[in-house]
Design an enzyme around this catalytic site. Sequence first.
Site, short mmCIF file in Angstrom:
data_model
loop_
_atom_site.label_atom_id
_atom_site.label_comp_id
_atom_site.label_asym_id
_atom_site.label_seq_id
_atom_site.Cartn_x
_atom_site.Cartn_y
_atom_site.Cartn_z
CG LEU A 169 9.73 -17.28 -2.92
CD1 LEU A 169 9.60 -17.44 -1.35
CD2 LEU A 169 10.37 -16.18 -3.56
CG HIS A 195 0.33 1.34 -9.34
ND1 HIS A 195 0.26 1.34 -8.05
CD2 HIS A 195 -0.76 2.24 -9.95
CE1 HIS A 195 -0.70 1.79 -7.75
NE2 HIS A 195 -1.45 2.36 -8.83
NE ARG A 206 -1.45 6.57 0.88
CZ ARG A 206 -1.70 5.79 1.73
NH1 ARG A 206 -1.28 6.13 3.19
NH2 ARG A 206 -1.77 4.47 1.71
CD1 TRP A 207 7.56 6.51 -2.58
CD2 TRP A 207 7.48 6.58 -4.37
NE1 TRP A 207 8.87 6.32 -2.69
CE2 TRP A 207 8.73 6.44 -4.10
CE3 TRP A 207 7.03 6.69 -5.95
CZ2 TRP A 207 9.56 6.43 -5.02
CZ3 TRP A 207 8.10 6.57 -6.75
CH2 TRP A 207 9.45 6.62 -6.39
CD GLU A 210 2.59 -13.13 15.89
OE1 GLU A 210 2.48 -11.94 16.32
OE2 GLU A 210 2.00 -14.14 16.52
CG ASP A 255 -2.16 1.03 1.19
OD1 ASP A 255 -2.46 1.60 -0.09
OD2 ASP A 255 -2.88 1.27 2.11
NE ARG A 293 -4.20 6.45 -7.89
CZ ARG A 293 -3.85 6.06 -6.28
NH1 ARG A 293 -3.59 6.87 -5.47
NH2 ARG A 293 -4.22 4.91 -5.82
#
Length: 242
Positions: A129, A35, A22-23, A208, A18, A31
């Site tokens: 992975l 991304h 804003r970045w 967690e 997220d 925007r």
Amino acid sequence: MASETMTNVPVHVSMIMDGNGRWAKERGKERVFGHFEGVESVRACVEAAVETGVKYLSIYAFSEENWNRPQDEVLALMGLMVKAMAAEMKKLDQNGVRFMVIGNRERLDDELNRTIDDCMSMTAHNDTLTLIVLLSYSGKWDILQAAKKMVEEVADHPERKDEILSMGIDGFDRYLATAGIPDPDLIVRTSGECRLSNYLLWQGAYSELLFVDTLWPDFRKEEFRAALDYYSKRDRRYGKVK
Ligand code: FPP
């Protein structure tokens, strides 16, 4: 990418990416620029996951709710996914990464679905992975589609009704889009928001949770390692007394 020794490494780390918009805004850019930069963070986290021995890394790339964003942003994001997958797949394969996409793929266009299928079959044999991209995904959608599959199974096989109805939690797990993937040990959300936003609602029951202020495009290897460090100090009790 070499593996290294760390203690109490989570098997499955999940990211709610997220703060891209804003970045970009902070830099006076569109925007979508955030991304693009966010893809670099995905690359960094994949590398860090391989280096630290994490076995599953899942990322929330696009929620069912994200379809309600302005059409040009949705199109830009879908185009970005195709480009990023095509560009990264060879390297992922060389590094032993298995690539998976989970979500409501009926809503994705043909080009994206074809690219996903190609990438999944190209990397299906890898086991260093597993990178899981949650795309057009939401937790409630997943639980609902699982329940529907169960109902359909009973309708198709009435003789199995009692067996299906007597299923426990593990039995239901098999109907979820995440079947076969262990539940996330750690869910990290960036950008200072403290909510799950319809993410892995069933699977995250005992995860967690870590909420960090860092915006996703700034979340790189160092931040990933700090998240693992946070996790290594957690005392997971699963409702029991230790
Ligand atoms: C959230 O930031 C980010 C997204 C909805 C998109 C994330 C997608 C990527 C980084 C692309 C990943 C690509 C592949 C191939 C997996 P936001 O737009 O909600 O940010 P904001 O809250 O600041 O507006």
